[in-house]
Enzyme design. Sequence first.
Site, short mmCIF file in Angstrom:
data_model
loop_
_atom_site.label_atom_id
_atom_site.label_comp_id
_atom_site.label_asym_id
_atom_site.label_seq_id
_atom_site.Cartn_x
_atom_site.Cartn_y
_atom_site.Cartn_z
N ASP A 172 21.01 -17.69 -19.83
CA ASP A 172 20.54 -16.64 -20.74
C ASP A 172 19.53 -15.79 -19.99
O ASP A 172 18.67 -16.33 -19.28
CB ASP A 172 19.91 -17.28 -21.99
CG ASP A 172 19.87 -16.30 -23.15
OD1 ASP A 172 20.49 -16.58 -24.19
OD2 ASP A 172 19.19 -15.25 -23.01
N THR A 208 27.50 -8.56 -29.30
CA THR A 208 28.06 -7.21 -29.20
C THR A 208 27.53 -6.43 -30.40
O THR A 208 28.16 -6.39 -31.46
CB THR A 208 29.60 -7.22 -29.23
OG1 THR A 208 30.05 -8.21 -30.14
CG2 THR A 208 30.18 -7.48 -27.88
N ARG A 246 34.66 -17.96 -35.15
CA ARG A 246 34.70 -17.57 -36.57
C ARG A 246 33.94 -18.54 -37.47
O ARG A 246 34.22 -18.63 -38.66
CB ARG A 246 36.16 -17.46 -37.05
CG ARG A 246 36.90 -16.36 -36.33
CD ARG A 246 38.10 -16.92 -35.61
NE ARG A 246 39.31 -16.70 -36.38
CZ ARG A 246 40.36 -17.52 -36.38
NH1 ARG A 246 40.32 -18.63 -35.68
NH2 ARG A 246 41.42 -17.24 -37.08
N LYS A 279 40.47 -11.32 -35.15
CA LYS A 279 39.10 -11.57 -35.60
C LYS A 279 38.57 -10.39 -36.42
O LYS A 279 37.96 -10.55 -37.48
CB LYS A 279 38.22 -11.80 -34.36
CG LYS A 279 36.73 -11.60 -34.57
CD LYS A 279 36.06 -12.79 -35.18
CE LYS A 279 34.68 -12.45 -35.71
NZ LYS A 279 33.63 -13.32 -35.32
N ASN A 281 37.52 -10.16 -40.72
CA ASN A 281 36.25 -9.73 -41.30
C ASN A 281 36.39 -8.40 -42.04
O ASN A 281 35.71 -8.16 -43.05
CB ASN A 281 35.18 -9.64 -40.21
CG ASN A 281 34.60 -11.02 -39.90
OD1 ASN A 281 34.89 -11.99 -40.61
ND2 ASN A 281 33.82 -11.12 -38.85
N GLY A 301 25.87 -8.27 -46.05
CA GLY A 301 24.98 -8.46 -44.90
C GLY A 301 25.61 -9.39 -43.89
O GLY A 301 26.80 -9.68 -43.94
N CYS A 334 28.27 -9.99 -38.70
CA CYS A 334 29.64 -9.66 -38.29
C CYS A 334 30.37 -8.71 -39.23
O CYS A 334 30.98 -7.74 -38.78
CB CYS A 334 30.44 -10.95 -38.15
SG CYS A 334 29.82 -11.91 -36.77
N LYS A 385 22.87 -14.09 -47.58
CA LYS A 385 23.69 -14.75 -48.61
C LYS A 385 23.05 -16.06 -49.02
O LYS A 385 22.05 -16.49 -48.41
CB LYS A 385 25.12 -14.96 -48.12
CG LYS A 385 25.28 -15.94 -46.99
CD LYS A 385 26.77 -16.09 -46.69
CE LYS A 385 27.02 -17.13 -45.64
NZ LYS A 385 28.43 -17.31 -45.35
N ARG A 441 19.92 -11.44 -40.98
CA ARG A 441 20.48 -10.34 -40.18
C ARG A 441 21.28 -9.37 -41.07
O ARG A 441 22.14 -9.79 -41.83
CB ARG A 441 21.37 -10.91 -39.06
CG ARG A 441 20.56 -11.56 -37.95
CD ARG A 441 21.45 -12.19 -36.90
NE ARG A 441 22.22 -13.29 -37.43
CZ ARG A 441 23.22 -13.88 -36.79
NH1 ARG A 441 23.56 -13.45 -35.60
NH2 ARG A 441 23.87 -14.89 -37.33
N1 SAJ Z 1 29.63 -11.45 -50.31
C1 SAJ Z 1 29.73 -10.81 -51.54
N2 SAJ Z 1 30.71 -11.24 -52.41
C2 SAJ Z 1 31.56 -12.27 -52.09
C3 SAJ Z 1 31.45 -12.90 -50.83
C4 SAJ Z 1 30.46 -12.45 -49.95
O1 SAJ Z 1 28.99 -9.88 -51.85
O2 SAJ Z 1 32.38 -12.61 -52.93
C5 SAJ Z 1 28.59 -11.01 -49.34
C6 SAJ Z 1 27.60 -12.11 -48.95
O3 SAJ Z 1 26.57 -12.22 -49.88
C7 SAJ Z 1 27.15 -11.63 -47.59
C8 SAJ Z 1 28.37 -10.94 -47.01
O4 SAJ Z 1 29.23 -10.67 -48.13
O5 SAJ Z 1 26.12 -10.68 -47.69
C9 SAJ Z 1 29.12 -11.72 -45.96
O6 SAJ Z 1 29.20 -13.09 -46.31
P1 SAJ Z 1 30.49 -13.99 -46.03
O7 SAJ Z 1 30.23 -15.34 -46.55
O8 SAJ Z 1 31.69 -13.28 -46.54
O9 SAJ Z 1 30.65 -13.98 -44.43
P2 SAJ Z 1 29.71 -14.29 -43.17
O10 SAJ Z 1 29.21 -12.97 -42.65
O11 SAJ Z 1 28.70 -15.33 -43.43
O12 SAJ Z 1 30.79 -14.89 -42.13
C10 SAJ Z 1 31.97 -14.16 -41.85
C11 SAJ Z 1 33.14 -15.13 -41.97
N3 SAJ Z 1 34.40 -14.39 -41.95
C12 SAJ Z 1 35.33 -14.55 -42.93
O13 SAJ Z 1 35.17 -15.28 -43.88
C13 SAJ Z 1 36.59 -13.77 -42.77
C14 SAJ Z 1 33.08 -16.14 -40.83
O14 SAJ Z 1 34.23 -16.96 -40.83
C15 SAJ Z 1 32.95 -15.44 -39.47
O15 SAJ Z 1 32.78 -16.37 -38.42
C16 SAJ Z 1 31.71 -14.58 -39.49
O16 SAJ Z 1 31.86 -13.60 -40.54
C17 SAJ Z 1 31.56 -13.95 -38.13
O17 SAJ Z 1 30.64 -14.35 -37.42
O18 SAJ Z 1 32.42 -13.15 -37.75
#
Ligand code: SAJ
Length: 409
Positions: A29, A79, A144, A194, A198, A245, A248, A304, A311
């Site tokens: 790093d 990234t 992921r 990927k 998302n 938020g 990713c 969440k 972040r």
């Molecule tokens: N959210 C909503 N309503 C929902 C679900 C989520 O408003 O019904 C919001 C959450 O509060 C949060 C945001 O969406 O602010 C994203 O949360 P998330 O749980 O959907 O996803 P992340 O960002 O924690 O993780 C995602 C995941 N991708 C998918 O589910 C397709 C994870 O598998 C990936 O590894 C990650 O992005 C990443 O690093 O790419």
Amino acid sequence: MKTVVVGLGHIGLPTALLLAQQHEVVGVDTDETRVRTLADGDLLLDEPGLDALYAEVADRFTATTAMEPADAYVITVPTPLDQQENVADLRHVRAAVESVAEVVSSGELVVVESTVPPGTSERLVQPILADAATDIAYAHCPERAIPERTLAEMTTNDRVVGTNGQATEAIRDLYAFTDGTLHLTDPRTAEFVKLAENTSRDVEIALANEFAKLADGIGVDVHEAIEIANEHPRVDILDPGPGVGGHCITTDPWFLTGAGSEARLVPLARDINDGMPDHVLGLVREQVAHVRRPRVAVLGVAYKGNVSDTRETPAGRFIRRAENAGYEVSVHDPHVERYDEPLLDRATALEGTDCAVVLTDHDEFRELSPATFDGMRTRTIVDTRNLLAHDTLREAGIEVSVLGDGTQG
Ligand code: SAJ
């Protein structure tokens, strides 16, 4: 197999430690402080099982700032999004690949796990490696896993592996720590997969948010409507909220569309989700319309529920807008230890305020009793996650506004 992992952040460090269960691993790093704190045993990550894993593999893992030769190289650098251009900032990836190119030899394995726009492996990464050595086994394997379930997901999730054909055997050896299936394809498809995952989530959340705003105008409780609609065998609507938020989902749709793309739905979904904090501010404004110099308490700044990660949290966008509107804002989050705004205990954050805005779906908020809000100057709540015990709170004389419950129209 000696493996170098480049970038020891949220993905790199857990990956390095999992690899160290079977291989000798050197974590590289560029951040000297990061390397020093690691040597002191401070992992700076709130991940279940990570400290124990670190202790278990300590004799097979070292961290350093200097690149060194190995048999395999895994690149897990960030990234970020270039906010002005809405395109990927690939400078860390380029620098990491160039540093690997200085030591890599023919026949060795190079894996990029960092999320990158489609075509990056072919156009940016592989040419640099090809100039350094022949017959490099190359693969793009985007990670992921989700925060605070990282180790569990890294060891069970399927992986998409985009190889140049030479990497297949070495990849199976490298990822021996996972029980998930390795889905083999080419690098460009792996990059796309990927981002498509998302982006799909972002679009689905935007639709839920659109439904919430429509339902408010129509006079329907969107939460009840979604629950009933989801009984349909082919419908699975997500939950509306204060916006999207996390590191990713807020950036990956832009990596997919790139600058100048003709995509329309994807940027629109980003726009809808980024507009939610403004919409929430509108709900708060209705609650405090009669108050001169309103004070607002934000409950939850994690992006969440039940995580400490802030972040790209929509709470940040909300707080800036509320402050610009002349509101005084206090902040409480039972999971978060470090944030841009001062974090207060719950009672202090609520004391003397006119509206409590629930932005994160932490379990702690589900059962908040009416007495919790006793110290407020005016007892009103905006619940953006449909989380609280609304009837109990209303029976106690508290004004409760719920995003999408059909009463705001
Ligand atoms: N959210 C909503 N309503 C929902 C679900 C989520 O408003 O019904 C919001 C959450 O509060 C949060 C945001 O969406 O602010 C994203 O949360 P998330 O749980 O959907 O996803 P992340 O960002 O924690 O993780 C995602 C995941 N991708 C998918 O589910 C397709 C994870 O598998 C990936 O590894 C990650 O992005 C990443 O690093 O790419």
